[in-house]
Design a protein around this motif. Structure first.
Motif, PDB file in Angstrom:
ATOM      1  N   VAL A  34      15.660  -7.289 -49.938  1.00 44.93           N
ATOM      2  CA  VAL A  34      15.405  -6.733 -48.609  1.00 44.93           C
ATOM      3  C   VAL A  34      16.695  -6.826 -47.800  1.00 44.93           C
ATOM      4  O   VAL A  34      17.249  -7.916 -47.624  1.00 44.93           O
ATOM      5  CB  VAL A  34      14.272  -7.491 -47.885  1.00 44.93           C
ATOM      6  CG1 VAL A  34      14.047  -6.910 -46.491  1.00 44.93           C
ATOM      7  CG2 VAL A  34      12.982  -7.454 -48.698  1.00 44.93           C
ATOM      8  N   LEU A  35      17.172  -5.688 -47.351  1.00 46.52           N
ATOM      9  CA  LEU A  35      18.351  -5.658 -46.486  1.00 46.52           C
ATOM     10  C   LEU A  35      17.870  -5.618 -45.047  1.00 46.52           C
ATOM     11  O   LEU A  35      17.112  -4.724 -44.667  1.00 46.52           O
ATOM     12  CB  LEU A  35      19.207  -4.422 -46.789  1.00 46.52           C
ATOM     13  CG  LEU A  35      19.582  -4.201 -48.255  1.00 46.52           C
ATOM     14  CD1 LEU A  35      20.466  -2.955 -48.388  1.00 46.52           C
ATOM     15  CD2 LEU A  35      20.298  -5.422 -48.835  1.00 46.52           C
ATOM     16  N   LEU A  36      18.276  -6.612 -44.261  1.00 51.32           N
ATOM     17  CA  LEU A  36      17.821  -6.713 -42.868  1.00 51.32           C
ATOM     18  C   LEU A  36      18.923  -6.247 -41.938  1.00 51.32           C
ATOM     19  O   LEU A  36      19.951  -6.923 -41.776  1.00 51.32           O
ATOM     20  CB  LEU A  36      17.434  -8.164 -42.557  1.00 51.32           C
ATOM     21  CG  LEU A  36      16.240  -8.721 -43.347  1.00 51.32           C
ATOM     22  CD1 LEU A  36      16.125 -10.229 -43.156  1.00 51.32           C
ATOM     23  CD2 LEU A  36      14.952  -8.027 -42.931  1.00 51.32           C
ATOM     24  N   ASN A  37      18.693  -5.085 -41.330  1.00 47.09           N
ATOM     25  CA  ASN A  37      19.664  -4.539 -40.374  1.00 47.09           C
ATOM     26  C   ASN A  37      19.185  -4.770 -38.949  1.00 47.09           C
ATOM     27  O   ASN A  37      17.988  -4.911 -38.704  1.00 47.09           O
ATOM     28  CB  ASN A  37      19.822  -3.032 -40.589  1.00 47.09           C
ATOM     29  CG  ASN A  37      20.594  -2.707 -41.848  1.00 47.09           C
ATOM     30  OD1 ASN A  37      21.650  -3.285 -42.099  1.00 47.09           O
ATOM     31  ND2 ASN A  37      20.070  -1.804 -42.642  1.00 47.09           N
ATOM     32  N   GLY A  38      20.117  -4.750 -38.035  1.00 49.56           N
ATOM     33  CA  GLY A  38      19.785  -4.900 -36.620  1.00 49.56           C
ATOM     34  C   GLY A  38      20.750  -5.874 -35.972  1.00 49.56           C
ATOM     35  O   GLY A  38      21.343  -6.712 -36.647  1.00 49.56           O
ATOM     36  N   PRO A  39      20.892  -5.775 -34.638  1.00 48.98           N
ATOM     37  CA  PRO A  39      21.874  -6.611 -33.939  1.00 48.98           C
ATOM     38  C   PRO A  39      21.445  -8.074 -33.861  1.00 48.98           C
ATOM     39  O   PRO A  39      20.316  -8.414 -34.237  1.00 48.98           O
ATOM     40  CB  PRO A  39      21.904  -5.989 -32.535  1.00 48.98           C
ATOM     41  CG  PRO A  39      20.569  -5.334 -32.372  1.00 48.98           C
ATOM     42  CD  PRO A  39      20.173  -4.866 -33.741  1.00 48.98           C
ATOM     43  N   ILE A  40      22.324  -8.912 -33.373  1.00 49.19           N
ATOM     44  CA  ILE A  40      22.002 -10.320 -33.145  1.00 49.19           C
ATOM     45  C   ILE A  40      20.779 -10.398 -32.235  1.00 49.19           C
ATOM     46  O   ILE A  40      20.686  -9.683 -31.238  1.00 49.19           O
ATOM     47  CB  ILE A  40      23.217 -11.044 -32.511  1.00 49.19           C
ATOM     48  CG1 ILE A  40      24.329 -11.183 -33.558  1.00 49.19           C
ATOM     49  CG2 ILE A  40      22.823 -12.409 -31.954  1.00 49.19           C
ATOM     50  CD1 ILE A  40      25.647 -11.678 -33.004  1.00 49.19           C
ATOM     51  N   GLY A  41      19.808 -11.223 -32.624  1.00 52.12           N
ATOM     52  CA  GLY A  41      18.588 -11.395 -31.835  1.00 52.12           C
ATOM     53  C   GLY A  41      17.496 -10.400 -32.166  1.00 52.12           C
ATOM     54  O   GLY A  41      16.430 -10.412 -31.547  1.00 52.12           O
ATOM     55  N   ALA A  42      17.726  -9.544 -33.166  1.00 49.89           N
ATOM     56  CA  ALA A  42      16.737  -8.518 -33.501  1.00 49.89           C
ATOM     57  C   ALA A  42      15.497  -9.106 -34.176  1.00 49.89           C
ATOM     58  O   ALA A  42      14.423  -8.498 -34.140  1.00 49.89           O
ATOM     59  CB  ALA A  42      17.364  -7.460 -34.409  1.00 49.89           C
TER      60      ALA A  42
END
Ligand SMILES: Nc1ncnc2c1ncn2[C@@H]1O[C@H](COP(=O)(O)OP(=O)(O)O)[C@@H](O)[C@H]1O
Ligand SMILES: [Mg+2]
Length: 158
Positions: A34-42
């Motif tokens: 699973v690749l988890l994308n998103g900014p810090i705190g997402a």
């Protein structure tokens, strides 16, 4: 080639993110990444932690791998790798960590997967988390054949 349509869910609060982790714990198998994308705190770490705790069946301490880069867990002989590649300086370090072989032998969650370069597994499930109102939107794409259809999140139940 038929590209899989991305699917999105709204996660109203962190409990909904935890519930998604529990859904993933039922459907993911060895060899799934699973690749988890998103900014810090997402909510990337929150989701990986919820998965690990559901998979282990106990409230195991699941620290963010911010500094260790990788944390590994064992659930009845099944390995879970939780990686945070934010501080990775070169894709070669992925090999040093042994993450490329873990993609084959474990279930892996990877935060900041852009650092993987061309070492991204073909069948990786991509989850992108973004802020929406006071909650998060989770967008899914990729994954091995049939996986996306197994991920159903119920809306608004208590
Ligand atoms: N669906 C959600 N709605 C609102 N807050 C959330 C949701 N899911 C997680 N959170 C919160 O967002 C924060 C995310 O932190 P973390 O998981 O460390 O983010 P990341 O690893 O992406 O930097 C946590 O405080 C968590 O409780
Ligand atoms: Mg994190």
């Amino acid at each position: 080639m038929s590209a899989t349509q991305p699917t999105s869910f709204f996660l109203a609060d962190d409990t909904a993110t935890t519930a998604l982790g529990a859904v993933l714990a039922k459907v993911l198998q060895v060899g799934d990444t699973v690749l988890l994308n998103g900014p810090i705190g997402a909510g990337k770490t929150h989701l990986a932690r919820a998965f690990i705790q559901a998979k282990l069946g106990r409230l195991e301490d699941v620290p963010s791998p911010t500094f260790t880069l990788v944390q590994t867990y064992n659930a009845d002989g099944l390995e879970v790798w939780h990686a945070d590649l934010y501080r990775l300086s070169h894709p070669d370090e992925v090999l040093e960590l042994g993450l490329d072989s873990a993609f084959e032998t474990a279930i892996c969650f990877v935060e900041w997967p852009d650092r993987l370069g061309d070492l991204v597994p073909d069948t990786a499930l991509i989850i992108t988390l973004s802020q929406q109102e006071n909650g998060r939107k989770a967008t899914f794409s990729g994954g091995r054949e049939g996986l996306l259809s197994q991920i159903q999140v119920s809306h608004g139940d208590g």
